[in-house]
Design a protein around this motif. Structure first.
Motif, PDB file in Angstrom:
ATOM      1  N   UNK A   1       1.004  -1.270   0.013  1.00  0.00           N
ATOM      2  CA  UNK A   1       0.065  -0.076   0.046  1.00  0.00           C
ATOM      3  C   UNK A   1       0.840   1.062   0.105  1.00  0.00           C
ATOM      4  N   UNK A   2       0.466   2.324  -0.489  1.00  0.00           N
ATOM      5  CA  UNK A   2       1.080   3.391  -0.700  1.00  0.00           C
ATOM      6  C   UNK A   2       0.318   4.814  -0.087  1.00  0.00           C
ATOM      7  N   UNK A   3      -0.879   4.588   0.119  1.00  0.00           N
ATOM      8  CA  UNK A   3      -1.761   5.536   0.647  1.00  0.00           C
ATOM      9  C   UNK A   3      -2.241   5.430   2.032  1.00  0.00           C
ATOM     10  N   UNK A   4      -1.520   5.639   3.156  1.00  0.00           N
ATOM     11  CA  UNK A   4      -2.124   5.434   4.344  1.00  0.00           C
ATOM     12  C   UNK A   4      -3.537   5.786   4.496  1.00  0.00           C
ATOM     13  N   UNK A   5      -4.082   6.737   3.820  1.00  0.00           N
ATOM     14  CA  UNK A   5      -5.544   7.318   4.256  1.00  0.00           C
ATOM     15  C   UNK A   5      -6.548   6.513   3.185  1.00  0.00           C
ATOM     16  N   UNK A   6      -6.109   5.783   2.195  1.00  0.00           N
ATOM     17  CA  UNK A   6      -6.954   5.029   1.274  1.00  0.00           C
ATOM     18  C   UNK A   6      -6.717   3.507   1.354  1.00  0.00           C
ATOM     19  N   UNK A   7      -5.757   2.951   0.550  1.00  0.00           N
ATOM     20  CA  UNK A   7      -5.810   1.652   0.404  1.00  0.00           C
ATOM     21  C   UNK A   7      -5.142   0.889   1.808  1.00  0.00           C
ATOM     22  N   UNK A   8      -4.294   1.708   2.322  1.00  0.00           N
ATOM     23  CA  UNK A   8      -3.432   1.602   3.478  1.00  0.00           C
ATOM     24  C   UNK A   8      -4.580   1.466   4.516  1.00  0.00           C
ATOM     25  N   UNK A   9      -5.343   2.358   4.817  1.00  0.00           N
ATOM     26  CA  UNK A   9      -6.238   2.357   5.978  1.00  0.00           C
ATOM     27  C   UNK A   9      -7.273   1.190   5.563  1.00  0.00           C
TER      28      UNK A   9
END
Length: 279
Positions: A132-140
């Motif tokens: 994941x590269x976006x902690x607010x989207x795919x990561x979250x």
């Protein structure tokens, strides 16, 4: 991702949030599987699955792969995850693997794994989190799916609040919970850190409604899984503004319990509209 472009598809968009469309648009026509728009095809597969015919769910992943529309991906993931065997979930993941480097595809792969309510989803979710590269989207979202499977409430794994959490730390949190559940659950079906159980889920939702605790994402996830397994239309759980309707929720769940559901729904078994799904 883009939003939907065709007004003719408007009646099908509620499938992104559940498994029913508005009553005046409901039909029993399954012909659009081979002819019709992508939305019509997904709805036709939905109808077959409601009848206990899960043989066409493999058509959904290719439909999604030729789309970049957020709602149709949500609708497609809902039906694959909720009406497929684990083997078929894996096949869909293999189709999506071609675009795993795309953040919104990873987001939907995580959603698919979490909605499968399967302990075997933990390892691929951990793999996806590592990419994941976006902690607010795919990561979250990936953290939330791990939590829905492994935690009974919002604890250490659930969401990063926009902050990136180191991959090894999540592995260290998730792996012991996965291992403990593998020795305690009946089979592989889990939800919120225990054996998946439709009746127990309904009991929890009713308690949340009675206590007025209806704002959490966990309540929404429970509602979606309950609707998929039972075929009980939960559209009226929320009013026109999208806010929980406590009295409606309680009435629907109390009617469900009036039907003596324990005779039909067994712990450790997933269903789609009351039809058992193979492991």
């Amino acid at each position: 991702m883009t939003q939907e472009r065709f007004a003719s598809d408007q009646p099908f968009r509620p499938l992104a949030l559940g498994f029913f469309i508005e009553e005046n648009n409901e039909s029993t026509d399954t012909k659009p599987i081979v002819q019709g728009s992508d939305w019509q095809r997904i709805y036709a597969i939905n109808l077959l699955c409601r009848q206990g015919d899960f043989s066409k769910t493999h058509h959904v992943a290719p439909i999604l792969m030729r789309n970049t529309e957020s709602l149709i991906w949500s609708a497609g993931v809902n039906i694959i995850a909720s009406a497929s065997r684990w083997e078929d979930v894996q096949k869909a993941l293999n189709v999506f693997q071609e675009r795993i480097d795309t953040p919104w595809v990873r987001y939907n792969m995580s959603l698919l794994l979490g909605l499968s309510c399967d302990l075997r989803a933990v390892d691929p979710l951990l793999m996806i989190y590592g990419r994941c590269t976006d902690p607010e989207e795919d990561g979250d979202q990936t953290l939330r799916e791990l939590s829905y499977l492994l935690e009974a409430a919002n604890k250490e794994i659930f969401g990063g609040g926009g902050a990136e959490i180191e991959h090894q730390r999540i592995v260290n949190l998730a792996a012991p919970l996965r291992d403990a559940l593998s020795h305690s659950v009946q089979g592989t079906k889990v939800f919120e850190s225990e054996t998946f159980d439709v009746v127990r889920l309904a009991t929890r939702l009713l308690a949340q409604a009675e206590n007025g605790n209806l704002q959490s994402e966990r309540f929404y996830r429970g509602r979606l899984i309950f609707e998929a397994n039972t075929g009980v239309n939960c559209s009226s759980f929320f009013n026109e503004l999208g806010r929980p309707d406590r009295l409606s929720i309680m009435a629907i769940l109390e009617e469900f319990f009036d039907g003596n559901p324990r005779e039909k729904y067994k712990p450790g078994q997933r269903y789609f509209f009351g039809h058992p799904i193979l492991p």
